[in-house]
Design an enzyme around this catalytic site. Structure first.
Site, mmCIF file in Angstrom:
data_model
loop_
_atom_site.group_PDB
_atom_site.id
_atom_site.type_symbol
_atom_site.label_atom_id
_atom_site.label_comp_id
_atom_site.label_asym_id
_atom_site.label_seq_id
_atom_site.Cartn_x
_atom_site.Cartn_y
_atom_site.Cartn_z
ATOM 1 N N TYR A 165 39.231 36.963 50.418
ATOM 2 C CA TYR A 165 38.972 36.956 48.977
ATOM 3 C C TYR A 165 40.197 36.434 48.197
ATOM 4 O O TYR A 165 40.062 35.618 47.285
ATOM 5 C CB TYR A 165 38.626 38.396 48.583
ATOM 6 C CG TYR A 165 38.305 38.652 47.152
ATOM 7 C CD1 TYR A 165 37.063 38.308 46.618
ATOM 8 C CD2 TYR A 165 39.226 39.300 46.316
ATOM 9 C CE1 TYR A 165 36.763 38.589 45.289
ATOM 10 C CE2 TYR A 165 38.925 39.587 44.999
ATOM 11 C CZ TYR A 165 37.690 39.233 44.496
ATOM 12 O OH TYR A 165 37.390 39.512 43.182
ATOM 13 N N LYS A 169 40.226 33.196 45.863
ATOM 14 C CA LYS A 169 40.506 33.355 44.428
ATOM 15 C C LYS A 169 41.730 32.533 44.000
ATOM 16 O O LYS A 169 41.786 32.047 42.869
ATOM 17 C CB LYS A 169 40.687 34.838 44.088
ATOM 18 C CG LYS A 169 39.380 35.641 44.121
ATOM 19 C CD LYS A 169 38.310 35.017 43.237
ATOM 20 C CE LYS A 169 37.257 35.990 42.754
ATOM 21 N NZ LYS A 169 36.161 35.305 42.028
#
Ligand SMILES: NC(=O)c1ccc[n+]([C@@H]2O[C@H](COP(=O)([O-])OP(=O)(O)OC[C@H]3O[C@@H](n4cnc5c(N)ncnc54)[C@H](O)[C@@H]3O)[C@@H](O)[C@H]2O)c1
Length: 305
Positions: A165, A169
């Protein structure tokens, strides 16, 4: 001046729940026609149904707004293209894109399966790329576009258990940096929100008193500002619990060393000065870094450029 979106068409991805829902309601309340996209799956990206998107569409319509539901999976480019084509056919254009859809597959790096990495990259990074790509040509033709991407403090600053993640991101910020430059001459402005809010994504991470302060609606003003006529471009706004801050990628002034000191030992010796942020700058683009280093080298050698 009130920030309004009358006559504008917006797509908000992942708008069946949490932050996307709040952004969709906020846009509709200020006059935008809103495509409420959500593939309606579980937090880990499995499953799928139109119910979540349709419920938000009903809410918008009840409040007097205009919205349509869409079930595209943002990690599928054909489905994203079909969503943009449908909105353009129905309402004439897509002017505003909020790439918000997301999932989590948290595990410590040692335990993370390649499939957990791939899936999170597909939804967040590739999905964001696809959403931008599918609206880009239309925005360029019309000389107008506002795009807000969604990063996370996990990507900006790091968070245990989120290698997939965090990487996705941070990649989204890289995408923003380039699209903001490429969109500039067509008045396409590309910004990023870094939210923190109580949603199903975070409900297990924080105590109830903290969650009560972190309403999803606290993020939406930052997103709407970055979608407005006078939006900045290439800005990352942090938002949560009523706090709003700007995240900047800065580079220190650094040192320019003579060739006989191009050694790791010299770096170690100068690391305090190299890391000194007192004269740090947020560079406007990649080439500015090159120009800065060349200017520093020229100054050291007394060369006029
Ligand atoms: N909540 C937070 O504190 C927080 C912090 C940092 C970043 N974010 C980011 O904000 C965004 C929204 O998160 P949230 O907290 O509202 O989560 P959420 O789980 O409440 O909502 C995300 C929505 O995205 C949808 N979605 C997931 N995969 C999709 C896909 N492939 N196609 C279409 N829709 C899909 C889900 O069905 C869900 O409705 C995400 O990008 C998330 O990473 C949230």
């Amino acid at each position: 001046m009130a920030i309004r979106f009358d006559g504008r068409v917006a797509i908000v991805t992942g708008a069946g729940n949490g932050l996307g829902r709040a952004h969709a309601l906020g846009l509709a309340a200020r006059g935008a026609k809103v495509v409420v996209n959500d593939f309606g799956g579980a937090r880990d990206g499995t499953g799928g149904s139109m119910t979540a998107a349709e419920t938000v569409v009903e809410e918008i319509k009840k409040a007097g707004g205009t919205a349509m539901a869409d079930g595209a999976d943002v990690s599928n480019y054909e489905q994203v293209q079909a969503m943009v084509a449908k909105a353009t056919k129905e309402w004439g254009s897509v002017d505003l894109m909020v790439a918000n859809a997301g999932i989590l597959r948290d595990k410590s790096f040692g335990k993370m399966e390649l499939s957990d990495f791939q899936k999170v990259i597909d939804v967040h990074l590739a999905g964001t790329f696809y959403c931008c790509k599918a609206v880009w040509d239309g925005m360029k033709e019309r000389n107008y576009g506002r795009i807000v991407l969604t990063t996370s403090s996990s990507g900006m600053f790091g968070n245990f258990g989120q290698a997939n993640y965090g990487a996705a991101k941070a990649g989204i910020v890289g995408l923003m940096n380039v699209l903001a430059q490429e969109g500039r001459k067509s008045d396409i402005r590309v910004n990023t929100v870094s939210p923190t809010a109580a949603t199903r994504m975070t409900e297990e991470l924080l105590p109830p008193q903290a969650l009560a302060l972190m309403k999803p609606e606290a993020i939406t003003p930052a997103v709407l500002y970055m979608l407005g006529e006078n939006a900045p471009t290439r800005t990352i706004l942090g938002a949560g619990a009523g706090s709003f801050a700007q995240i900047k990628i800065i580079e220190t002034e650094g040192v320019n060393l003579p060739e006989d000191q191009w050694t790791p030992e010299a770096i170690e010796a100068h690391i305090g000065e190299i890391g000194d942020i007192s004269k740090a700058q947020a560079l406007e683009g990649a080439f500015q870094q090159t120009q800065k280093y060349v200017a520093q080298a020229a100054a050291r050698l007394g060369i006029k450029m």
